[in-house]
Design a protein around this motif. Structure first.
Motif, PDB file in Angstrom:
ATOM      1  N   GLU A  80     -11.827   3.410  28.341  1.00  0.00           N
ATOM      2  CA  GLU A  80     -10.959   2.989  27.248  1.00  0.00           C
ATOM      3  C   GLU A  80     -10.080   4.136  26.742  1.00  0.00           C
ATOM      4  OE1 GLU A  80     -10.648  -0.097  25.848  1.00  0.00           O
ATOM      5  OE2 GLU A  80     -11.980  -0.875  27.405  1.00  0.00           O
ATOM      6  N   ARG A  81      -8.896   3.796  26.347  1.00  0.00           N
ATOM      7  CA  ARG A  81      -7.922   4.692  25.725  1.00  0.00           C
ATOM      8  C   ARG A  81      -7.752   6.011  26.491  1.00  0.00           C
ATOM      9  NH1 ARG A  81      -6.566   5.319  19.277  1.00  0.00           N
ATOM     10  NH2 ARG A  81      -4.412   5.869  19.686  1.00  0.00           N
ATOM     11  N   ALA A  82      -7.647   5.910  27.781  1.00  0.00           N
ATOM     12  CA  ALA A  82      -7.356   7.088  28.597  1.00  0.00           C
ATOM     13  C   ALA A  82      -5.877   7.419  28.493  1.00  0.00           C
ATOM     14  CB  ALA A  82      -7.742   6.823  30.040  1.00  0.00           C
ATOM     15  N   VAL A  90      -6.919  12.732  29.169  1.00  0.00           N
ATOM     16  CA  VAL A  90      -7.779  12.499  28.007  1.00  0.00           C
ATOM     17  C   VAL A  90      -8.746  11.383  28.361  1.00  0.00           C
ATOM     18  CG1 VAL A  90      -7.875  11.702  25.613  1.00  0.00           C
ATOM     19  CG2 VAL A  90      -6.038  13.247  26.354  1.00  0.00           C
ATOM     20  N   ARG A  91     -10.008  11.608  28.065  1.00  0.00           N
ATOM     21  CA  ARG A  91     -11.026  10.596  28.306  1.00  0.00           C
ATOM     22  C   ARG A  91     -11.903  10.459  27.056  1.00  0.00           C
ATOM     23  NH1 ARG A  91      -7.918   9.669  31.763  1.00  0.00           N
ATOM     24  NH2 ARG A  91      -8.279   9.603  34.021  1.00  0.00           N
ATOM     25  N   VAL A  92     -12.298   9.225  26.754  1.00  0.00           N
ATOM     26  CA  VAL A  92     -13.145   8.935  25.599  1.00  0.00           C
ATOM     27  C   VAL A  92     -14.407   8.237  26.096  1.00  0.00           C
ATOM     28  CG1 VAL A  92     -13.304   7.803  23.357  1.00  0.00           C
ATOM     29  CG2 VAL A  92     -11.086   8.677  24.155  1.00  0.00           C
ATOM     30  N   SER A  93     -15.554   8.768  25.729  1.00  0.00           N
ATOM     31  CA  SER A  93     -16.819   8.208  26.190  1.00  0.00           C
ATOM     32  C   SER A  93     -17.220   6.996  25.366  1.00  0.00           C
ATOM     33  CB  SER A  93     -17.925   9.268  26.106  1.00  0.00           C
ATOM     34  OG  SER A  93     -19.195   8.676  26.333  1.00  0.00           O
ATOM     35  N   ALA A  94     -17.477   5.886  26.040  1.00  0.00           N
ATOM     36  CA  ALA A  94     -17.989   4.700  25.358  1.00  0.00           C
ATOM     37  C   ALA A  94     -19.472   4.867  25.025  1.00  0.00           C
ATOM     38  CB  ALA A  94     -17.791   3.465  26.243  1.00  0.00           C
ATOM     39  N   TYR A  95     -20.129   5.815  25.664  1.00  0.00           N
ATOM     40  CA  TYR A  95     -21.576   6.018  25.495  1.00  0.00           C
ATOM     41  C   TYR A  95     -21.886   6.930  24.308  1.00  0.00           C
ATOM     42  CZ  TYR A  95     -26.371   7.456  26.727  1.00  0.00           C
ATOM     43  OH  TYR A  95     -27.719   7.726  26.712  1.00  0.00           O
ATOM     44  N   THR A  96     -21.222   8.090  24.257  1.00  0.00           N
ATOM     45  CA  THR A  96     -21.479   9.056  23.190  1.00  0.00           C
ATOM     46  C   THR A  96     -20.374   9.101  22.139  1.00  0.00           C
ATOM     47  OG1 THR A  96     -20.402  10.855  24.407  1.00  0.00           O
ATOM     48  CG2 THR A  96     -22.768  10.534  24.777  1.00  0.00           C
ATOM     49  N   GLY A  97     -19.216   8.528  22.458  1.00  0.00           N
ATOM     50  CA  GLY A  97     -18.070   8.636  21.553  1.00  0.00           C
ATOM     51  C   GLY A  97     -17.350   9.974  21.654  1.00  0.00           C
ATOM     52  N   ALA A  98     -17.737  10.810  22.610  1.00  0.00           N
ATOM     53  CA  ALA A  98     -17.146  12.139  22.748  1.00  0.00           C
ATOM     54  C   ALA A  98     -15.727  12.054  23.306  1.00  0.00           C
ATOM     55  CB  ALA A  98     -18.012  13.002  23.665  1.00  0.00           C
ATOM     56  N   PHE A  99     -14.912  13.051  22.945  1.00  0.00           N
ATOM     57  CA  PHE A  99     -13.525  13.133  23.413  1.00  0.00           C
ATOM     58  C   PHE A  99     -13.413  14.321  24.369  1.00  0.00           C
ATOM     59  CE2 PHE A  99     -13.675  11.480  19.097  1.00  0.00           C
ATOM     60  CZ  PHE A  99     -13.011  10.278  19.230  1.00  0.00           C
TER      61      PHE A  99
END
Length: 199
Positions: A80-82, A90-99
């Motif tokens: 999501e929201r790459a 830019v990558r956003v983790s759906a698991y941890t919410g990390a950026f």
């Protein structure tokens, strides 16, 4: 990239490692830990139906190994929201919410950095991507102009969402920080955010 000092141990399974999941990307779980037998640093990658255990001699190499395997999945499955600018992603983790900011340096050679929030990740990636394009396309303005427009669209979107602010917050990046990262002065940034100029 030189041959790494970490290696896949075909004789070890996850049952031989004391480990904890750190990140999940798609269906793949990435973890860190130590071997039960001798306490060696280990990186665990659990694909559906397949596990891999990597052994590293020290913390630096364990982190390098972890980041390499995670970055490889991030590129093949953006999530999501790459967002991408040149070889910076830019990558956003759906698991941890990390950026994350992921920079490709060559085949299987990445820099992976975790940052505080999404807008800062976009600005960091834009700064790197823009600098690299300026180096690579000295004699051709086309790709650089395309990137400048691409970055401008992203900045205006962040601005519209309140993710670029007068000063930095936990969730927003400050205008001064954006201007400095992209080599602009304040008035030019204001024009970019208003859609009146390029980066």
């Amino acid at each position: 990239m030189d041959d790494p000092d970490w290696y896949i141990d075909e004789d070890l399974s996850v049952e031989d490692v004391i480990w904890e999941p750190v990140e999940k990307w798609g269906d793949t779980v990435f973890g860190r830990g130590t071997t039960k037998e001798d306490g060696a640093l280990a990186v665990v990658v659990r694909y559906p139906g397949e596990d891999r255990v990597m052994i590293a001699p020290d913390e630096w190499w364990a982190t390098d190994c972890f980041n390499l395997w995670l970055a490889d999945d991030m590129l093949s499955e953006p999530g999501e929201r790459a967002w991408t600018c040149g070889d910076a992603h830019v990558r956003v983790s759906a698991y941890t919410g990390a950026f994350y900011v992921l920079i490709e340096r060559g085949e299987c050679d990445y820099v992976l950095e975790q940052v505080d929030n999404y807008p800062f990740a976009v600005v960091r990636a834009a700064s790197h991507g823009l600098s690299k394009l300026r180096e690579d396309w000295l004699d051709d303005a086309g790709p650089l102009q395309d990137a400048q427009q691409h970055i401008g669209v992203a900045l205006r979107q962040l601005w519209a969402e309140g993710l670029i602010a007068a000063s930095s917050t936990a969730t927003a990046v400050g205008q001064d920080q954006v201007a400095e990262a992209l080599g602009m002065d304040g008035p030019l940034l204001s024009q970019v955010l208003a859609g009146q100029a390029w980066v």
